[in-house]
Design a protein around this motif. Sequence first.
Motif, mmCIF file in Angstrom:
data_model
loop_
_atom_site.group_PDB
_atom_site.id
_atom_site.type_symbol
_atom_site.label_atom_id
_atom_site.label_comp_id
_atom_site.label_asym_id
_atom_site.label_seq_id
_atom_site.Cartn_x
_atom_site.Cartn_y
_atom_site.Cartn_z
ATOM 1 N N ARG A 31 0.835 -1.203 0.000
ATOM 2 C CA ARG A 31 0.000 0.000 0.000
ATOM 3 C C ARG A 31 0.869 1.251 0.000
ATOM 4 N NH1 ARG A 31 -3.792 -2.392 4.861
ATOM 5 N NH2 ARG A 31 -4.733 -4.090 3.651
ATOM 6 N N ALA A 32 1.913 1.198 -0.821
ATOM 7 C CA ALA A 32 2.872 2.286 -0.945
ATOM 8 C C ALA A 32 2.732 2.934 -2.318
ATOM 9 C CB ALA A 32 4.296 1.750 -0.760
ATOM 10 N N PRO A 33 3.267 4.136 -2.503
ATOM 11 C CA PRO A 33 3.239 4.776 -3.824
ATOM 12 C C PRO A 33 3.957 3.910 -4.849
ATOM 13 C CG PRO A 33 3.865 6.355 -2.130
ATOM 14 C CD PRO A 33 3.873 5.009 -1.475
ATOM 15 N N PRO A 34 3.511 3.911 -6.089
ATOM 16 C CA PRO A 34 4.140 3.084 -7.114
ATOM 17 C C PRO A 34 5.566 3.550 -7.404
ATOM 18 C CG PRO A 34 2.563 4.588 -8.113
ATOM 19 C CD PRO A 34 2.378 4.705 -6.632
ATOM 20 N N PRO A 35 6.424 2.655 -7.860
ATOM 21 C CA PRO A 35 7.806 3.045 -8.174
ATOM 22 C C PRO A 35 7.851 3.957 -9.388
ATOM 23 C CG PRO A 35 7.375 0.800 -8.887
ATOM 24 C CD PRO A 35 6.175 1.229 -8.095
ATOM 25 N N THR A 36 8.898 4.749 -9.478
ATOM 26 C CA THR A 36 9.073 5.673 -10.602
ATOM 27 C C THR A 36 10.085 5.157 -11.617
ATOM 28 O OG1 THR A 36 10.720 6.871 -9.287
ATOM 29 C CG2 THR A 36 8.459 7.708 -9.244
ATOM 30 N N LEU A 37 10.652 3.996 -11.361
ATOM 31 C CA LEU A 37 11.634 3.413 -12.276
ATOM 32 C C LEU A 37 10.951 2.962 -13.567
ATOM 33 C CD1 LEU A 37 14.585 2.427 -12.640
ATOM 34 C CD2 LEU A 37 13.867 0.261 -11.612
ATOM 35 N N THR A 38 11.578 3.259 -14.705
ATOM 36 C CA THR A 38 11.032 2.870 -16.006
ATOM 37 C C THR A 38 12.116 2.205 -16.844
ATOM 38 O OG1 THR A 38 11.591 4.947 -17.112
ATOM 39 C CG2 THR A 38 9.471 4.860 -15.950
ATOM 40 N N LEU A 39 11.707 1.621 -17.951
ATOM 41 C CA LEU A 39 12.660 1.001 -18.871
ATOM 42 C C LEU A 39 13.626 2.021 -19.456
ATOM 43 C CD1 LEU A 39 10.365 -1.512 -20.813
ATOM 44 C CD2 LEU A 39 12.134 -2.057 -19.128
ATOM 45 N N GLU A 40 13.194 3.280 -19.529
ATOM 46 C CA GLU A 40 14.060 4.328 -20.063
ATOM 47 C C GLU A 40 15.321 4.487 -19.220
ATOM 48 O OE1 GLU A 40 11.090 7.487 -20.156
ATOM 49 O OE2 GLU A 40 11.363 7.595 -22.325
ATOM 50 N N HIS A 41 15.175 4.353 -17.919
ATOM 51 C CA HIS A 41 16.343 4.494 -17.048
ATOM 52 C C HIS A 41 17.344 3.374 -17.304
ATOM 53 C CE1 HIS A 41 13.201 6.734 -14.695
ATOM 54 N NE2 HIS A 41 14.198 7.611 -14.677
ATOM 55 N N PHE A 42 16.837 2.147 -17.501
ATOM 56 C CA PHE A 42 17.730 1.034 -17.824
ATOM 57 C C PHE A 42 18.399 1.255 -19.174
ATOM 58 C CE2 PHE A 42 14.899 -1.887 -15.092
ATOM 59 C CZ PHE A 42 15.706 -1.680 -13.978
ATOM 60 N N ALA A 43 17.627 1.758 -20.129
ATOM 61 C CA ALA A 43 18.175 1.997 -21.470
ATOM 62 C C ALA A 43 19.284 3.035 -21.428
ATOM 63 C CB ALA A 43 17.057 2.441 -22.415
ATOM 64 N N GLU A 44 19.124 4.040 -20.591
ATOM 65 C CA GLU A 44 20.137 5.079 -20.481
ATOM 66 C C GLU A 44 21.428 4.543 -19.877
ATOM 67 O OE1 GLU A 44 18.157 8.077 -18.303
ATOM 68 O OE2 GLU A 44 16.992 8.783 -20.014
ATOM 69 N N VAL A 45 21.298 3.617 -18.913
ATOM 70 C CA VAL A 45 22.497 2.996 -18.357
ATOM 71 C C VAL A 45 23.222 2.206 -19.434
ATOM 72 C CG1 VAL A 45 23.360 1.310 -16.685
ATOM 73 C CG2 VAL A 45 21.563 2.901 -16.014
#
Length: 592
Positions: free
Chosen positions: A342-356
Amino acid sequence: MSGLQTGSQYVDNSESTFAGNGIGHGRNANNTLSDSPKQVTSHGSPTNRDAGREEKHDLALHSEIPLVDQNDLSFAAIIKGTAATPLTTFERKAALINAEIDQFGLGRYQMCIWFLCGFGYFLDLAWAQGVGLIATAIYQEMNVPDSHAGIIWSCANAGLAVGALGFGLLVDIIGRRWAFNLTCLITSIFGLLLAAPKYNYSAICGIYFLACIGLGGNIPIDATIALEFLPQRRRYLVALLSMWQPIGVVCASAVAYGTAAKYRCGADLPSCRAVASGEACCSPSSNMGWRYCVIILGGVTLLIFFLRYFVFTFYESPKFLLSRGREAEAIEVLHKIARFNRAPPPTLTLEHFAEVDATSVHYATEPVKPLNTTQTTKRVLSAFVSGIKNLKGLFGNRLQLFIFCLLALAYMGDYWSFNLAGSFLPVVLLRNNVSSGSGTVTDTYRQYVYIYLPGIIGAVLALFSIQLPLVGRKWSLVFSAAMQGLSMAMYTQVRTTAGYVGLNALEYVMQTYFNAVLYASAPELFDTAYRGSASGMLSCLGRLAGIVAPFAGQHYLASSSSGILWLGAGGIWLSSLVMIFLPVEMRNRQMF
């Protein structure tokens, strides 16, 4: 993943941000950690920046543990525990997942995982204690000669070794979810079947071997799973899982006291296999207590499997999915955990992985493609044949190889020590005219409570000491192993029952203390892709040392010396010595 480095990187108390080309590091004015969430700014590829087009994606970084990307394998760094190797692409991505899990905190999902993993620790020693207490009833009923009495323990140790190695490898192939459930299912099925054989000691040994295959995978897998779901600042709770082991011993003793100790043949009755028909003897119908005991233990194990599989929804480890190239699934699991908490959803996206991927040119590795069902099946079937190839990354650099070798010696010294004590200590004490105080059945089980229940203190000591700035994991291991060895050496001076019970309790406290830190620290030192395999191999090596130890100590028994106690103390002192050179202290490091 080729060129995979160790999962532990040097950290300091500076502010950290992910910026520019992958992950960068910044230091705030006060050189201290900020309590407020940091912002992660990931820029576009160098080509985009050169063109003047810059994309930014904000990701709240809630991990309080910064990262340092450096290469330091000097002797001074090894002694201080600050040795490090450069971050890999996988580790950079795993750090983003760490940030999201840290944001969840110690939520409902994490607490469920902790308790369910604790039940695995509970079963590890509950079965060992339970079968140990019913062994004499089995020997009597089935007319087992003294020369064959040890076969069941050889089978048990072999099963534990096979289970540790097999499930350690399997957890890195099929994933954490199935391995997590299979250990309890296998143990419950064969544990319940232990009650079935009639006048067949060989069947008892074979079935217990199969049950121990499931048991052997419990601790390596449960420690791995707990570590991968707990926030970075709450990883010390993995050490507290060891409190479930003494609880398991005490509970199994209580079950055996209410079953095997009460519903059994008279101690002087021979087996019905050894006498003519019609004579008074020990028959299965008059010796049902030990069967009741294994049925209860098997039922408890089945209940734990039911809770793990049917009641609780276990999601695959996000970092395991990431290590297999299944990045979208890893993010999906993070969203499911957030909903459960019951926590806020994560903000991590595939774009962040792609940038790495795009900006980590220096650390580029061959991408891992997702596998379909057919490919996954083929990989599982061929995993043990091609295991050495799959484990190549585990030994991919000097630091990882050094860590693995040190931990292997520590595990082997630990298992060597307590197997020698368990096998020969009662004999040595009796030669010195020292009684354990087990004059009656009630006295016997009372001593078990006095000796094993204080083991909880050892787990609590581990919980607090690994968080101390000047102690941490490394020096907790050194101290607890040294004290355990000292306790064993002091057995040579025991001359009273009270001294035996008190010293035995102290030795078990230190043993639990050492094992709590060892079981929690070893998985932290390896990346997700090989964490289970490394933990399983280390546990297997320890089990093998435990099998060999009694044979090594036999000649001391024949010469009526106390050399066995010094041999046991020497094993754990070796563990203490090698831990001085453990090059990585995980107290303030992110685990990948």
